[in-house]
Motif scaffolding. Sequence first.
Motif, mmCIF file in Angstrom:
data_model
loop_
_atom_site.group_PDB
_atom_site.id
_atom_site.type_symbol
_atom_site.label_atom_id
_atom_site.label_comp_id
_atom_site.label_asym_id
_atom_site.label_seq_id
_atom_site.Cartn_x
_atom_site.Cartn_y
_atom_site.Cartn_z
ATOM 1 N N LEU A 63 37.979 42.148 38.933
ATOM 2 C CA LEU A 63 37.291 42.007 40.219
ATOM 3 C C LEU A 63 38.279 41.780 41.363
ATOM 4 O O LEU A 63 38.062 42.266 42.482
ATOM 5 N N LEU A 64 39.348 41.070 41.097
ATOM 6 C CA LEU A 64 40.374 40.893 42.130
ATOM 7 C C LEU A 64 41.035 42.228 42.466
ATOM 8 O O LEU A 64 41.354 42.504 43.632
ATOM 9 N N LEU A 65 41.229 43.056 41.450
ATOM 10 C CA LEU A 65 41.778 44.396 41.683
ATOM 11 C C LEU A 65 40.817 45.226 42.535
ATOM 12 O O LEU A 65 41.231 45.904 43.488
ATOM 13 N N ILE A 66 39.529 45.168 42.203
ATOM 14 C CA ILE A 66 38.526 45.890 42.996
ATOM 15 C C ILE A 66 38.524 45.390 44.439
ATOM 16 O O ILE A 66 38.422 46.171 45.392
ATOM 17 N N SER A 67 38.663 44.080 44.598
ATOM 18 C CA SER A 67 38.710 43.500 45.943
ATOM 19 C C SER A 67 39.882 44.051 46.744
ATOM 20 O O SER A 67 39.739 44.397 47.923
ATOM 21 N N ASP A 68 41.031 44.148 46.107
ATOM 22 C CA ASP A 68 42.203 44.696 46.799
ATOM 23 C C ASP A 68 42.004 46.164 47.167
ATOM 24 O O ASP A 68 42.430 46.613 48.237
ATOM 25 N N LEU A 69 41.346 46.911 46.287
ATOM 26 C CA LEU A 69 41.103 48.324 46.575
ATOM 27 C C LEU A 69 40.115 48.503 47.730
ATOM 28 O O LEU A 69 40.182 49.483 48.475
ATOM 29 N N LEU A 70 39.203 47.539 47.881
ATOM 30 C CA LEU A 70 38.198 47.625 48.943
ATOM 31 C C LEU A 70 38.693 47.082 50.279
ATOM 32 O O LEU A 70 38.036 47.279 51.305
ATOM 33 N N PRO A 111 36.441 45.316 54.520
ATOM 34 C CA PRO A 111 37.017 43.969 54.400
ATOM 35 C C PRO A 111 35.990 42.897 54.041
ATOM 36 O O PRO A 111 36.294 41.978 53.285
ATOM 37 N N GLN A 112 34.772 43.014 54.582
ATOM 38 C CA GLN A 112 33.750 42.002 54.288
ATOM 39 C C GLN A 112 33.352 42.023 52.822
ATOM 40 O O GLN A 112 33.257 40.978 52.179
ATOM 41 N N LEU A 113 33.122 43.225 52.292
ATOM 42 C CA LEU A 113 32.770 43.337 50.876
ATOM 43 C C LEU A 113 33.932 42.884 50.000
ATOM 44 O O LEU A 113 33.730 42.215 48.976
ATOM 45 N N SER A 114 35.135 43.226 50.413
ATOM 46 C CA SER A 114 36.317 42.788 49.672
ATOM 47 C C SER A 114 36.404 41.267 49.620
ATOM 48 O O SER A 114 36.663 40.680 48.565
ATOM 49 N N GLY A 115 36.149 40.635 50.763
ATOM 50 C CA GLY A 115 36.182 39.176 50.805
ATOM 51 C C GLY A 115 35.100 38.552 49.945
ATOM 52 O O GLY A 115 35.320 37.520 49.295
ATOM 53 N N PHE A 116 33.916 39.182 49.928
ATOM 54 C CA PHE A 116 32.822 38.663 49.100
ATOM 55 C C PHE A 116 33.165 38.775 47.615
ATOM 56 O O PHE A 116 32.926 37.842 46.841
ATOM 57 N N VAL A 117 33.723 39.919 47.224
ATOM 58 C CA VAL A 117 34.089 40.112 45.816
ATOM 59 C C VAL A 117 35.142 39.093 45.398
ATOM 60 O O VAL A 117 35.040 38.461 44.338
ATOM 61 N N ARG A 118 36.143 38.891 46.254
ATOM 62 C CA ARG A 118 37.234 37.973 45.916
ATOM 63 C C ARG A 118 36.798 36.511 45.991
ATOM 64 O O ARG A 118 37.123 35.713 45.109
ATOM 65 N N GLY A 119 36.069 36.168 47.043
ATOM 66 C CA GLY A 119 35.766 34.758 47.273
ATOM 67 C C GLY A 119 34.530 34.239 46.573
ATOM 68 O O GLY A 119 34.400 33.028 46.366
ATOM 69 N N THR A 120 33.609 35.144 46.203
ATOM 70 C CA THR A 120 32.343 34.683 45.622
ATOM 71 C C THR A 120 32.039 35.323 44.270
ATOM 72 O O THR A 120 31.805 34.625 43.280
ATOM 73 N N LEU A 121 32.028 36.652 44.231
ATOM 74 C CA LEU A 121 31.631 37.332 42.998
ATOM 75 C C LEU A 121 32.605 37.067 41.855
ATOM 76 O O LEU A 121 32.186 36.752 40.729
#
Length: 359
Positions: free
Chosen positions: A49-56, A61-71
């Motif tokens: 999920l951290l890798l997906i966050s970096d790719l996004l 940026p908002q979805l990336s932050g949600f994936v990294r910080g919450t999901l």
Amino acid sequence: MKAHEITSFTGYVIAYVVLITTALLLMPMPFGIYVILVVAVPSLVLVTLLLISDLLRGRNPQLSGFVRGTLAPSLFIYLLIDAISSMLVTIYHLAIISYLMNFLALVIIGALLIRSSNQYASTRHDVSQSLRYIAYLLIALGLGYLFGAVYKPLFYPFALVSIIYLVLASLTALTGAVDIDINRFLTSSRSLAAAVFGIGLFYVVLSIPKPAQWNIYVLIAFVIIASIAITYAGYKLLISGLGNVEVIEDEVYEAHKREIRVVASPEYARLEEPISDFVAHGKKDKIIMYLTHELTKDGLDYEEIMARLDKLINYSSIVKGRGRVSRKLIEMEIRDRANLVNELFKQLYGDGNTNNEGW
């Protein structure tokens, strides 16, 4: 690829290699499967999920932050606690462990979602509210597991409440994509949650071992209480629409009042209330009086003042008098009123007393 992107990608590759190698080495060991489930699997999901966050990050940026910080942390915590729970239940053969661990996982994830909802509060109100309702759903389920550990039927009142919050989360999410108004329903959400919780408690009372003839008294008491609750909820739903427009107007105005192009000055202290009344709520009496006074001081006669203030005098709100109004319509009206104020004060003071930012 940039140097930092290559470094980041290399780090993920190393993490995958370490985790997979560790899992393969632990697999033949007696308790290896438990260690894999507790450590390797949650960590593997977290890294993915951290890798997906970096790719996004570059695209959204908002979805990336949600994936990294919450999901990512939420799934990690859930998988970790679930694996620990399964291991402990297998060892000690106590079902209560599963209930308590589920409570812990759901409450922690709920807290993470509430934190995430606060981050969206100023930018995406619908997303913020939806995340908050999902958090309440999880916390309600968590409390259900906690009380269910004491007496299993106590799980059901909280489960019913969680269903209400699931519906609320879905409806709130829809408001971001479809122009629908659910404010009156949302305003009564606590009453609805209390009502279904009461139904769940009724089931709990019925499930308690007791003489069969007592059930009729329980049923009568439930009918009386339910009738009162339904009447109260209906009353709240009926009157909830009365103040909604004003509340939403205040929220929208607070979010955008800095975009009104009037420079702060000693005069602005007197102007602030008339501008606020008009832009936020469409009340134009004070601002008409102020502008008439200023234009009179400038030597304009009656006809000239009427010509200058024609749009303001003839302005009427299409929102007022309607019980159910969408947030988008209110925001559109406030935007129009702000633009009208900008136009009027530009004529009155000239460009020197207005800034260059608009709606």
